[in-house]
Write a protein that holds these residues in place. Structure first.
Motif, short mmCIF file in Angstrom:
data_model
loop_
_atom_site.label_atom_id
_atom_site.label_comp_id
_atom_site.label_asym_id
_atom_site.label_seq_id
_atom_site.Cartn_x
_atom_site.Cartn_y
_atom_site.Cartn_z
N ALA A 102 -23.89 46.54 -13.38
CA ALA A 102 -22.84 47.90 -13.26
C ALA A 102 -22.46 48.40 -11.84
O ALA A 102 -21.55 49.30 -11.78
CB ALA A 102 -23.91 49.13 -13.77
N LEU A 103 -22.73 47.73 -10.69
CA LEU A 103 -22.62 48.07 -9.45
C LEU A 103 -21.11 47.46 -9.27
O LEU A 103 -20.42 48.05 -8.33
CB LEU A 103 -23.36 47.46 -8.56
N CYS A 104 -20.43 46.79 -10.32
CA CYS A 104 -18.90 46.64 -10.15
C CYS A 104 -18.51 46.59 -11.65
O CYS A 104 -18.58 45.48 -12.29
CB CYS A 104 -18.81 45.20 -9.57
N ASN A 105 -18.09 47.74 -11.96
CA ASN A 105 -17.46 48.04 -13.39
C ASN A 105 -16.02 48.26 -13.16
O ASN A 105 -15.49 48.45 -12.20
CB ASN A 105 -18.36 49.02 -14.16
N GLU A 106 -15.23 48.63 -14.43
CA GLU A 106 -13.99 48.70 -14.45
C GLU A 106 -13.70 50.11 -13.29
O GLU A 106 -12.83 50.06 -12.80
CB GLU A 106 -13.54 48.95 -15.93
N GLU A 107 -14.55 51.10 -13.55
CA GLU A 107 -14.20 52.15 -12.78
C GLU A 107 -14.06 52.00 -11.34
O GLU A 107 -13.24 52.63 -10.68
CB GLU A 107 -15.32 53.28 -13.11
N TYR A 108 -15.32 51.20 -10.73
CA TYR A 108 -15.40 50.86 -9.37
C TYR A 108 -13.98 50.13 -8.95
O TYR A 108 -13.43 49.98 -7.93
CB TYR A 108 -16.65 50.10 -8.91
N ALA A 109 -13.86 49.11 -9.85
CA ALA A 109 -12.79 48.00 -9.67
C ALA A 109 -11.27 48.85 -9.49
O ALA A 109 -10.51 48.42 -8.55
CB ALA A 109 -12.54 47.10 -10.98
N ILE A 110 -11.25 49.80 -10.34
CA ILE A 110 -9.92 50.44 -10.16
C ILE A 110 -10.04 51.40 -8.86
O ILE A 110 -8.79 51.53 -8.28
CB ILE A 110 -9.53 51.55 -11.32
N ASP A 111 -10.96 52.04 -8.53
CA ASP A 111 -11.08 53.13 -7.60
C ASP A 111 -11.05 52.40 -6.34
O ASP A 111 -10.46 52.79 -5.21
CB ASP A 111 -12.34 53.85 -7.65
N ASN A 112 -12.03 51.43 -6.01
CA ASN A 112 -12.00 50.69 -4.62
C ASN A 112 -12.21 49.25 -4.53
O ASN A 112 -12.77 48.65 -3.60
CB ASN A 112 -13.29 51.37 -4.06
N LYS A 113 -12.00 48.51 -5.66
CA LYS A 113 -12.01 47.06 -5.77
C LYS A 113 -13.46 46.50 -5.69
O LYS A 113 -13.79 45.53 -5.12
CB LYS A 113 -11.26 46.42 -4.72
N CYS A 114 -14.40 47.39 -5.86
CA CYS A 114 -15.71 47.34 -5.86
C CYS A 114 -16.25 46.80 -4.32
O CYS A 114 -16.91 46.15 -4.18
CB CYS A 114 -16.09 45.99 -6.58
N HIS A 115 -15.53 47.64 -3.53
CA HIS A 115 -15.98 47.57 -1.99
C HIS A 115 -16.45 49.08 -1.72
O HIS A 115 -15.62 50.02 -1.50
CB HIS A 115 -14.80 47.22 -1.25
N TYR A 116 -17.67 49.34 -1.37
CA TYR A 116 -18.15 50.58 -1.08
C TYR A 116 -19.66 50.61 -0.60
O TYR A 116 -20.31 50.00 -0.73
CB TYR A 116 -18.25 51.62 -2.32
#
Length: 256
Positions: A102-116
């Protein structure tokens, strides 16, 4: 975010996580095996997200095992209880990877490419860094920086694919220097495979299972001197199967 050890580190305490894992898998489950018994169940199932893999059939159709455990002689009840815990361990094992995926889901992928970066328990800082092989396939690394420190400690590496996480691998770096390695996949026909083991630690621990679309399955649970293997098939709304329970003294067998 609360931290959980993998199910490989649990013994009888697995029972305390049963409700937690059930609630998690109730929201996000693999639908490869578990089906709907009526229109209400079918509607509820359609509203759930079909992700990851899972050993669902033993707990979804547990009446057969529970009934058999009530019928066996008193001297065999603990044997069945331990076997049931081992089989349940394989089911509960999938709750922990879901939390990490869940730390890299579709929402994170769209928002910040799962870099945070994100503050977590105890004033620590979690950092997520992700490399993308394709638009959907990725490798994510999780770091934790302790409060008052600038040193990032690598905690896990995940390679998987969005949006369903049906195939992937995970490596966790444990505090004792050991590593927990996991891999899973779902074939085109819906057969699901899962394997998890500790490498380099003092524990000899592993869990593996295969579950088929018809809800037949086999699993193997190893924890130090204890080894439990089981296989079953679905007959009506109950499973029927066999198991072998071995410890350093001997092996015993059961069926349901």
């Amino acid at each position: 975010m609360k931290q959980f050890r993998t199910a490989l580190g649990f013994s009888l305490t697995l029972i305390t996580l049963d409700g937690y894992a059930a609630s998690l898998q109730d929201k996000n489950i693999s639908k490869s095996c578990v089906g709907a018994k009526d229109e209400k169940d079918k509607k509820n199932l359609q509203q759930k997200e079909d992700i990851f893999v899972g050993l669902n059939s033993f707990t979804a159709y547990k009446q057969g095992f529970n009934q058999k455990m009530k019928e066996v002689p008193v001297k065999d009840k603990m044997l069945y209880a331990y076997a049931g815990i081992g089989i349940s361990a394989a089911s509960l094992q999938t709750a922990f990877p879901l939390l990490q995926l869940a730390l890299c889901n579709e929402e994170y992928a769209i928002d910040n490419k799962c870099h945070y970066n994100k503050p977590i328990y105890g004033g620590h800082l979690m950092s997520i860094e992700t490399n993308w092989k394709t638009d959907t396939q990725y490798t994510m690394t999780k770091y934790v920086t302790s409060a008052g420190s600038t040193t990032k400690t690598k905690k896990l590496i995940i390679s998987s694919e969005l949006p369903n996480y049906w195939n992937g691998s995970m490596k966790l770096f444990n505090d004792d220097g050991s590593q927990t390695e996991l891999s899973w996949s779902r074939s085109d026909n819906g057969t699901e495979y899962y394997d998890s083991r500790i490498i380099g630690g003092t524990d000899n621990s592993s869990i593996a299972f295969t579950e088929y679309p018809d809800c037949s399955a086999n699993t193997k649970y190893v924890k130090n001197d204890v080894e439990i293997t089981a296989n079953w098939s679905l007959v009506g709304d109950k499973t029927t199967g066999k198991f072998e329970y071995c410890n350093k003294k001997d092996c015993r067998y059961g069926e349901w």
